[in-house]
Design a protein around this motif. Structure first.
Motif, PDB file in Angstrom:
ATOM      1  N   GLU A 163       0.844  -1.195   0.000  1.00 30.01           N
ATOM      2  CA  GLU A 163       0.000   0.000   0.000  1.00 30.01           C
ATOM      3  C   GLU A 163       0.879   1.245   0.000  1.00 30.01           C
ATOM      4  OE1 GLU A 163      -3.512  -0.015   2.406  1.00 30.01           O
ATOM      5  OE2 GLU A 163      -3.434   2.133   2.770  1.00 30.01           O
TER       6      GLU A 163
ATOM      7  N   ASP B 235      -5.240   2.735  -2.081  1.00 31.86           N
ATOM      8  CA  ASP B 235      -6.055   3.483  -1.124  1.00 31.86           C
ATOM      9  C   ASP B 235      -6.181   4.906  -1.665  1.00 31.86           C
ATOM     10  OD1 ASP B 235      -6.969   5.111   0.977  1.00 31.86           O
ATOM     11  OD2 ASP B 235      -6.144   3.754   2.488  1.00 31.86           O
TER      12      ASP B 235
ATOM     13  N   HIS C 264      -9.227   0.844  -1.465  1.00 29.29           N
ATOM     14  CA  HIS C 264      -9.708   1.488  -0.232  1.00 29.29           C
ATOM     15  C   HIS C 264     -10.279   2.873  -0.539  1.00 29.29           C
ATOM     16  CE1 HIS C 264      -6.446  -0.969   2.142  1.00 29.29           C
ATOM     17  NE2 HIS C 264      -7.309  -1.736   1.503  1.00 29.29           N
TER      18      HIS C 264
ATOM     19  N   GLU D 194     -12.214   2.829   4.626  1.00 27.50           N
ATOM     20  CA  GLU D 194     -11.199   2.917   5.674  1.00 27.50           C
ATOM     21  C   GLU D 194     -11.090   4.371   6.116  1.00 27.50           C
ATOM     22  OE1 GLU D 194      -7.130   2.226   4.466  1.00 27.50           O
ATOM     23  OE2 GLU D 194      -6.684   1.262   6.368  1.00 27.50           O
TER      24      GLU D 194
HETATM   25 ZN    ZN Z   1      -5.730   1.747   3.214  1.00 25.01          ZN
END
Ligand code: ZN
Length: 287
Positions: free
Chosen positions: A152, A191, A217, A261
């Protein structure tokens, strides 16, 4: 692009979103009550309740994982620290396996000690080399167990203390280097909070493709942002073009969950029920 408006079967809740309100067993119950089909739990939340109990509860409720948070934090000040990090990542892989996660999310780390305000060194190139070696070593074990690793990239504002991998391009370069055959065992977690601003976002999502886009995300970027870590917005409350980004991800082949998230000192003060209900509503309308 998939139609999210009719139901929320594509919604996953990253359990940090309501971690201040409830322990993980309660979070799973509240998700089951709302027909939320997937979660992404954190290791400390699992440990607090007990992994056997959580594994059983997941089987009983039929809730799946969209990811497991997290491995990583590879850099260290000395050889013993590097070894300890590898050991901890192997443990994380075992836990991910027991919970039948589709991947282990890696927040790779950066200058060791920086999180506590005392970096052991200030050479970010060294941190990146240690991350590369750490992922390479961990990937060997991940292959044995059959647990894909999802790197990530974090927003550059966290480059000193949490992750020295800060763009999808950088993460995918590492995937190309360590897994050139594209075996599906190494990929990325996109994300949007961390990558929404990137002028290469569309191109890098396409480059990742279905086999390397292991997690997706969502939340939102608030203006102004008042805290580097805990001021994420609810989807629709900020400036991220969520639907445009999802269109790109799905054009690249992504067909998994949209995982909410939200680390937020604001949403952590709200009743957990309200947070989950809002996530469902926004998932259907703005994600
Ligand atoms: Zn994340």
């Amino acid at each position: 692009m998939r139609d999210f408006s009719a139901n929320h079967e594509t919604l996953s809740i990253n359990t940090a979103t309501v971690r201040k309100q409830w322990p993980l067993n309660r979070i799973i119950d509240e998700c089951a009550r709302r027909d939320i089909r997937a979660i992404s739990p954190w290791r400390d939340q699992v440990t607090a309740v007990g992994i056997d109990r959580i594994a059983r509860q997941l089987r009983e409720t039929g809730i799946r994982l969209s990811g497991f948070c997290r491995g990583g934090f590879f850099p260290a000040a000395d050889a013993a620290g590097l070894r300890a990090a590898l050991e901890d990542n192997r443990k994380a892989i075992d836990e991910a396996r027991q919970l039948d996660s589709p991947c282990l999310v890696l927040v790779v780390g950066s200058l060791p000690g920086a999180l506590n305000g005392a970096p052991a060194y200030v050479d970010i190139s060294r941190a990146r080399a240690e991350v590369r070696d750490g992922i390479a070593a961990t990937l060997e074990y991940a292959r044995e167990i059959g647990m894909p690793l999802a790197i990530e990239p974090l927003h550059p504002m966290q480059a000193a203390d949490r992750a020295c991998i800060n763009t999808l391009e950088q993460a995918l370069d590492l995937c190309d280097e360590l897994d050139p055959e594209r075996t599906g065992m190494l990929g990325v977690a996109a994300d949007l909070y961390h990558v929404w601003w990137d002028p290469k976002l569309e191109a890098q999502l396409m480059r990742a493709g279905a086999d390397r886009l292991l997690a997706y995300h969502v939340c939102d970027w608030l203006t102004p942002t008042r805290d580097l870590l805990n001021d994420r917005g609810m989807m629709g409350d900020g400036v991220i073009e969520l639907k445009k980004c999802r269109h790109w991800a799905e054009a690249a082949g992504y067909s998994g969950f949209a995982e909410v998230e939200i680390f937020s000192d604001y949403w952590w003060t709200k009743p957990g029920e309200e947070v989950l209900d809002t996530c469902i509503a926004r998932h259907k309308t703005v994600v």
